[in-house]
Each structure stands twice: as structure tokens, then as C-alpha cells.
Design a protein around this motif. Structure first.
Motif, PDB file in Angstrom:
ATOM      1  N   GLU A  56      -2.588  -1.035  10.943  1.00 34.74           N
ATOM      2  CA  GLU A  56      -1.865  -1.321   9.967  1.00 34.74           C
ATOM      3  C   GLU A  56      -0.812  -1.146  10.499  1.00 34.74           C
ATOM      4  O   GLU A  56       0.039  -0.181  10.828  1.00 34.74           O
ATOM      5  CB  GLU A  56      -1.765  -0.090   8.998  1.00 34.74           C
ATOM      6  CG  GLU A  56      -1.258  -0.898   7.456  1.00 34.74           C
ATOM      7  CD  GLU A  56      -1.582   0.283   6.424  1.00 34.74           C
ATOM      8  OE1 GLU A  56      -0.986   0.281   4.965  1.00 34.74           O
ATOM      9  OE2 GLU A  56      -2.362   1.062   6.399  1.00 34.74           O
ATOM     10  N   ASP A  82     -10.493  -7.926  -2.785  1.00 30.88           N
ATOM     11  CA  ASP A  82     -10.249  -7.263  -1.331  1.00 30.88           C
ATOM     12  C   ASP A  82     -11.026  -7.225  -0.576  1.00 30.88           C
ATOM     13  O   ASP A  82     -10.572  -5.209   0.163  1.00 30.88           O
ATOM     14  CB  ASP A  82      -8.603  -6.117  -1.932  1.00 30.88           C
ATOM     15  CG  ASP A  82      -7.762  -6.826  -3.012  1.00 30.88           C
ATOM     16  OD1 ASP A  82      -7.024  -7.298  -2.500  1.00 30.88           O
ATOM     17  OD2 ASP A  82      -7.368  -5.726  -4.273  1.00 30.88           O
ATOM     18  N   PRO A 118      -5.898  -2.762   1.645  1.00 30.14           N
ATOM     19  CA  PRO A 118      -5.346  -2.165   0.556  1.00 30.14           C
ATOM     20  C   PRO A 118      -5.102  -3.253  -0.147  1.00 30.14           C
ATOM     21  O   PRO A 118      -4.863  -4.217   0.188  1.00 30.14           O
ATOM     22  CB  PRO A 118      -4.234  -1.974   1.702  1.00 30.14           C
ATOM     23  CG  PRO A 118      -3.979  -2.513   2.886  1.00 30.14           C
ATOM     24  CD  PRO A 118      -5.437  -3.276   3.052  1.00 30.14           C
ATOM     25  N   ARG A 119      -3.820  -3.184  -0.756  1.00 24.95           N
ATOM     26  CA  ARG A 119      -3.027  -4.138  -2.441  1.00 24.95           C
ATOM     27  C   ARG A 119      -3.107  -3.956  -1.074  1.00 24.95           C
ATOM     28  O   ARG A 119      -1.758  -3.460  -0.311  1.00 24.95           O
ATOM     29  CB  ARG A 119      -3.082  -3.283  -3.372  1.00 24.95           C
ATOM     30  CG  ARG A 119      -4.239  -3.007  -4.224  1.00 24.95           C
ATOM     31  CD  ARG A 119      -3.905  -2.461  -5.959  1.00 24.95           C
ATOM     32  NE  ARG A 119      -2.121  -2.977  -6.417  1.00 24.95           N
ATOM     33  CZ  ARG A 119      -1.698  -1.912  -6.884  1.00 24.95           C
ATOM     34  NH1 ARG A 119      -1.762  -0.550  -7.459  1.00 24.95           N
ATOM     35  NH2 ARG A 119      -0.824  -2.232  -7.299  1.00 24.95           N
ATOM     36  N   ARG A 141       1.059  -9.108   4.761  1.00 27.22           N
ATOM     37  CA  ARG A 141       0.954  -8.494   3.199  1.00 27.22           C
ATOM     38  C   ARG A 141       2.842  -9.435   2.765  1.00 27.22           C
ATOM     39  O   ARG A 141       2.951 -10.067   3.211  1.00 27.22           O
ATOM     40  CB  ARG A 141       1.889  -7.188   3.402  1.00 27.22           C
ATOM     41  CG  ARG A 141       1.660  -5.566   3.968  1.00 27.22           C
ATOM     42  CD  ARG A 141       2.024  -4.233   4.272  1.00 27.22           C
ATOM     43  NE  ARG A 141       1.141  -3.710   5.070  1.00 27.22           N
ATOM     44  CZ  ARG A 141       0.429  -2.912   4.181  1.00 27.22           C
ATOM     45  NH1 ARG A 141      -0.125  -2.407   3.553  1.00 27.22           N
ATOM     46  NH2 ARG A 141       0.123  -2.077   5.027  1.00 27.22           N
TER      47      ARG A 141
END
Length: 156
Positions: A56, A82, A118-119, A141
């Protein structure tokens, strides 16, 4: 008065009795381990599960997966709700060799790995590339689900 047998005779009977009882079990264990030692290739027929790393960063989620011997055409990447799913198949190569002995330890078959993202990941902008047997997927993102600190207010 009852007479007791000498200690040596009693010990010999117990040892003989244990051999009679546990001998067949010991032979079965020996046979099992002999077969298991020569049959390790049976364990390679299990499902092919490629290894992956998920990293990440501030801007994206990066997934790298080892796929040696698999071409880009044999890999499918999908995303739904997702969940990122990477699937494919490592196809066997047909070889014809002459000789009595041949060992094959490489695995072939279909695989599938699913990862919950992840959202805040923009599914429309996910990109994938493959080089030297390593698949790299970058999921940027969108910034909508940034972390937020919530202050605590004292109750009245």
C-alpha cells in the motif's frame, strides 16, 4: 502359598507379548513411510497457488504475483464488489523422451486468488503488466475514502 515366577521370566513374557501386539502396527508404519518416501510427487498435484505480495502506497495498492512459465494470455484479472480476482492456467508442455526413468516435479493446472481491496480504489483505472514471470497490478486510489480523524466531544 503361591509361588512367583522369577523376574527374568516375567520380563521376557512382557517383551514377547508387546512384540506380538505392536509388531504388525510397526510393519504397517514402516510400509506407509516407505511408500510416502517414494511418493512425494503425489503432493505436487495439489492446486497451483501462486505467491503474491500486496503493498500500500499513498497513491495506490500494488499487487505483485509470481507466475513463472505462464503467459499473459493465460491470466485473467477481474474486479467485482472491491474483490480483485486473478485466475489462470499453467498449461503442461508435452515432451516425448525415450528412456525408462523420468521425473516430473513441476506443477500444472488452474489457479485463482482473490484479494479484498480497500475502499477508495478506482476500479476503472486498475492497470496490469507482466515481465519475467511477475505480474504487477496497480490499483490507484480515487481519494474519496481518505482517512479522517474524528474528534471526541465530552458528553453533557
Amino acid at each position: 502359598m503361591t509361588s512367583q515366577p522369577p523376574a527374568k521370566q516375567f520380563t521376557a513374557n512382557v517383551q514377547r507379548s508387546a512384540t506380538d501386539v505392536f509388531g504388525p502396527i510397526q510393519r504397517e508404519f514402516n510400509r506407509l513411510f516407505d511408500q510416502l518416501g517414494s511418493g512425494w510427487t503425489a503432493f505436487t498435484e495439489l492446486d497451483l497457488i501462486p505467491r503474491l505480495d500486496m503493498r500500500e502506497t499513498e497513491d495506490a495498492i500494488e499487487v505483485t504475483m509470481e507466475l513463472p512459465g505462464i503467459s499473459e494470455q493465460d491470466v485473467k484479472i477481474a474486479i467485482e464488489d472491491d474483490v480483485l480476482t486473478i485466475s489462470g492456467e499453467k498449461k503442461s508442455e508435452s515432451e516425448s523422451k525415450k528412456g525408462d526413468v523420468r521425473v516430473s516435479e513441476r506443477t500444472y493446472g488452474a489457479f485463482s486468488r482473490s484479494i479484498s481491496l480497500p475502499r477508495g480504489v478506482d476500479a476503472e483505472k486498475i492497470k496490469a503488466s507482466m515481465a519475467k514471470g511477475v505480474l504487477t497490478i496497480t490499483a490507484p486510489r480515487d481519494g474519496a475514502a481518505a482517512a479522517k480523524t474524528i474528534p471526541i466531544v465530552a458528553a453533557k
